[in-house]
Design a protein around this motif. Sequence first.
Motif, PDB file in Angstrom:
ATOM      1  N   GLN A   5      45.139  58.760  44.617  1.00 32.39           N
ATOM      2  CA  GLN A   5      46.577  58.713  44.852  1.00 32.39           C
ATOM      3  C   GLN A   5      47.042  59.960  45.599  1.00 32.39           C
ATOM      4  OE1 GLN A   5      48.280  58.197  41.002  1.00 32.39           O
ATOM      5  NE2 GLN A   5      48.114  55.958  41.074  1.00 32.39           N
ATOM      6  N   GLU A   6      46.449  61.105  45.295  1.00 31.90           N
ATOM      7  CA  GLU A   6      46.819  62.345  45.973  1.00 31.90           C
ATOM      8  C   GLU A   6      46.416  62.302  47.439  1.00 31.90           C
ATOM      9  OE1 GLU A   6      45.722  67.032  45.644  1.00 31.90           O
ATOM     10  OE2 GLU A   6      45.930  65.900  43.783  1.00 31.90           O
ATOM     11  N   GLU A   7      45.236  61.763  47.734  1.00 35.87           N
ATOM     12  CA  GLU A   7      44.804  61.627  49.123  1.00 35.87           C
ATOM     13  C   GLU A   7      45.720  60.669  49.877  1.00 35.87           C
ATOM     14  OE1 GLU A   7      40.733  60.524  49.554  1.00 35.87           O
ATOM     15  OE2 GLU A   7      40.008  62.196  48.340  1.00 35.87           O
ATOM     16  N   SER A   8      46.089  59.573  49.240  1.00 40.93           N
ATOM     17  CA  SER A   8      46.986  58.606  49.859  1.00 40.93           C
ATOM     18  C   SER A   8      48.349  59.245  50.124  1.00 40.93           C
ATOM     19  CB  SER A   8      47.135  57.397  48.958  1.00 40.93           C
ATOM     20  OG  SER A   8      48.084  56.509  49.489  1.00 40.93           O
ATOM     21  N   SER A   9      48.815  60.035  49.168  1.00 39.28           N
ATOM     22  CA  SER A   9      50.092  60.717  49.337  1.00 39.28           C
ATOM     23  C   SER A   9      50.029  61.723  50.480  1.00 39.28           C
ATOM     24  CB  SER A   9      50.473  61.425  48.038  1.00 39.28           C
ATOM     25  OG  SER A   9      51.665  62.146  48.202  1.00 39.28           O
ATOM     26  N   ASN A  10      48.923  62.465  50.584  1.00 41.14           N
ATOM     27  CA  ASN A  10      48.771  63.435  51.662  1.00 41.14           C
ATOM     28  C   ASN A  10      48.721  62.752  53.021  1.00 41.14           C
ATOM     29  OD1 ASN A  10      48.796  65.590  49.916  1.00 41.14           O
ATOM     30  ND2 ASN A  10      46.569  65.738  49.786  1.00 41.14           N
ATOM     31  N   LYS A  11      48.041  61.606  53.100  1.00 38.01           N
ATOM     32  CA  LYS A  11      47.982  60.859  54.356  1.00 38.01           C
ATOM     33  C   LYS A  11      49.359  60.347  54.749  1.00 38.01           C
ATOM     34  CE  LYS A  11      43.179  59.384  54.045  1.00 38.01           C
ATOM     35  NZ  LYS A  11      42.269  58.235  53.926  1.00 38.01           N
ATOM     36  N   THR A  12      50.121  59.888  53.773  1.00 33.52           N
ATOM     37  CA  THR A  12      51.469  59.399  54.044  1.00 33.52           C
ATOM     38  C   THR A  12      52.354  60.528  54.552  1.00 33.52           C
ATOM     39  OG1 THR A  12      51.220  57.734  52.319  1.00 33.52           O
ATOM     40  CG2 THR A  12      53.454  58.217  53.049  1.00 33.52           C
ATOM     41  N   ILE A  13      52.250  61.688  53.935  1.00 35.59           N
ATOM     42  CA  ILE A  13      53.045  62.840  54.367  1.00 35.59           C
ATOM     43  C   ILE A  13      52.669  63.247  55.783  1.00 35.59           C
ATOM     44  CG2 ILE A  13      53.450  65.304  53.950  1.00 35.59           C
ATOM     45  CD1 ILE A  13      53.222  64.684  50.943  1.00 35.59           C
TER      46      ILE A  13
END
Length: 92
Positions: A5-13
Amino acid sequence: MAINQEESSNKTIAKNTLFLYFRMLFTMLVSLYTSRVNLAVLGIVDHGIYQIVGGVVAMFAFINSSLSGATSRFLTYELGRGDKERLKKNIC
């Protein structure tokens, strides 16, 4: 699962940041071109009048937005408290 989830959040940002930079660059290029065309069509004097009118319109839009936000804040606060008498006092 938290790492995913953190990687997905970083990619979204990162993706949103790139889109914002692209939008800012596009807006800047369009405004530079349109101001040049606008100056050529209107001339120096009429362009100045156009800028003054645009500034006044922007100022009133800012004031309208500020007052709308303040009104919304007070009404929402009283709705949250559930005090109907103070809500009526704020409306009228």
